[in-house]
Write an enzyme that holds these catalytic residues in place. Structure first.
Site, PDB file in Angstrom:
ATOM      1  N   LYS A  11       0.901  -1.190   0.009  1.00  9.71           N
ATOM      2  CA  LYS A  11       0.099  -0.039   0.163  1.00  9.71           C
ATOM      3  C   LYS A  11       0.955   1.344  -0.077  1.00  9.71           C
ATOM      4  CE  LYS A  11      -3.552  -2.618   2.425  1.00  9.71           C
ATOM      5  NZ  LYS A  11      -4.809  -2.554   3.000  1.00  9.71           N
ATOM      6  N   GLY A 173      -7.757  -5.071   6.544  1.00 12.03           N
ATOM      7  CA  GLY A 173      -7.091  -4.329   7.550  1.00 12.03           C
ATOM      8  C   GLY A 173      -7.912  -3.962   8.885  1.00 12.03           C
ATOM      9  N   SER A 213      -6.771  -9.451   6.343  1.00 10.41           N
ATOM     10  CA  SER A 213      -6.060  -9.943   7.514  1.00 10.41           C
ATOM     11  C   SER A 213      -5.563 -11.227   7.694  1.00 10.41           C
ATOM     12  CB  SER A 213      -7.240  -9.638   8.885  1.00 10.41           C
ATOM     13  OG  SER A 213      -7.801  -8.426   8.825  1.00 10.41           O
TER      14      SER A 213
HETATM   15  C1  PEP Z   1      -5.094  -5.875   1.381  1.00  6.61           C
HETATM   16  O1  PEP Z   1      -4.512  -4.727   1.345  1.00  6.61           O
HETATM   17  O2  PEP Z   1      -5.044  -6.424   0.110  1.00  6.61           O
HETATM   18  C2  PEP Z   1      -5.176  -6.598   2.505  1.00  6.61           C
HETATM   19  C3  PEP Z   1      -5.819  -7.740   2.404  1.00  6.61           C
HETATM   20  O3  PEP Z   1      -4.735  -6.031   3.694  1.00  6.61           O
HETATM   21  P1  PEP Z   1      -4.860  -6.813   5.308  1.00  6.61           P
HETATM   22  O4  PEP Z   1      -4.040  -8.081   5.062  1.00  6.61           O
HETATM   23  O5  PEP Z   1      -3.993  -5.716   5.985  1.00  6.61           O
HETATM   24  O6  PEP Z   1      -6.044  -7.047   5.476  1.00  6.61           O
END
Ligand code: PEP
Length: 251
Positions: A11, A173, A213
């Protein structure tokens, strides 16, 4: 038969220096990972330096987005062929954050996917329902519309360069992961939909990743599901140790 993919979406985090340091720390930790494709997606400005840093390692490079035109008066955009030039083999397209905050639609996702494939990149195409959509039992209709729109007009041959990431928006997230069964249920749905829309052999060969996550302590359960072929990882990909532990899910 489907080689799992573990992809890290960094990101809007990390400078060029920090990005290079992260892959340099990651490379030895994943050097012995066999039978898994490892991909990292840094910010645009770090791509070519990270490409240099991963040379000779198993780590592949993705961008987090692209535009669909090759060149022209499109201030601020980055064409797939420029990503290829910077050393990318993959590009994430249609991440829910782009859909939510930057007006990405299935139509723009579709244009980007076609342009990425034409430039020789593999597209990691993201789909997923919001919490409201899940609670109102629209998960399957939302996913169906996203898949149909995002992949419209692709040929069977194009699918050699497509990976789908199922990412329920409510799990990104938030620390809330879909249960293994919830994720598997949607993956089966996506695979059978692809079978109906394209062909059974395309569906059988397609890698469908789960995202939302994913952490070292839940990856094994998710990866033990027969239709989950990998993970798209946000937060836990920002530390070499946790990302390497996820990539070692089969260890
Ligand atoms: C993502 O950014 O695609 C994602 C799944 O983030 P996270 O693993 O932090 O939930």
């Amino acid at each position: 038969m489907r080689i799992p993919v573990i992809a890290g979406n960094w990101k809007l985090f990390k400078t060029i220096h920090e990005s290079v340091a992260l892959v340099q720390e990651l490379a030895p930790l994943v050097a012995n990972s066999t039978g898994v494709e490892i991909v990292v997606a840094p910010v645009f400005t770090a791509l070519s330096r990270v490409a240099d840093a991963v040379k000779g390692s198993e780590i592949k490079l993705a961008a987090q987005d692209c535009y669909w035109e090759e060149e022209g008066a499109f201030t601020g955009e980055v064409a797939p062929k420029l990503l290829k030039d910077a050393g990318c083999s993959h590009v994430i397209i249609g991440h829910s954050e782009r859909r939510q905050y930057f007006g990405e639609t299935d139509i723009t996702v579709n244009r980007k996917v076609k342009a990425a494939i034409a430039a020789g990149l593999s597209a990691i195409v993201c789909v997923g329902e919001s919490l409201m959509e899940r609670e109102s039992e629209q998960t399957f209709s939302v996913i169906e519309a996203q898949i149909q729109g995002s992949l419209a007009g692709l040929t069977e041959a194009d699918f050699a360069h497509v990976v789908i990431a199922y990412e329920p928006v409510w799990a990104i997230g938030t620390g809330k992961t879909a249960s293994d069964a919830q994720a598997q249920e949607v993956h089966v749905f996506i695979r059978s939909l692809i079978g109906r829309l394209f062909s059974q052999s395309v569906a059988d060969a397609l890698r469908i990743l789960y995202g939302g996550s994913v952490k070292p302590d839940n990856v094994k359960g998710l990866m033990s599901q027969p239709d989950i072929d990998g993970a798209l990882v946000g937060g836990a990909s920002l530390k070499a140790e946790s990302f390497a532990a996820i990539a070692a899910f089969n260890g």
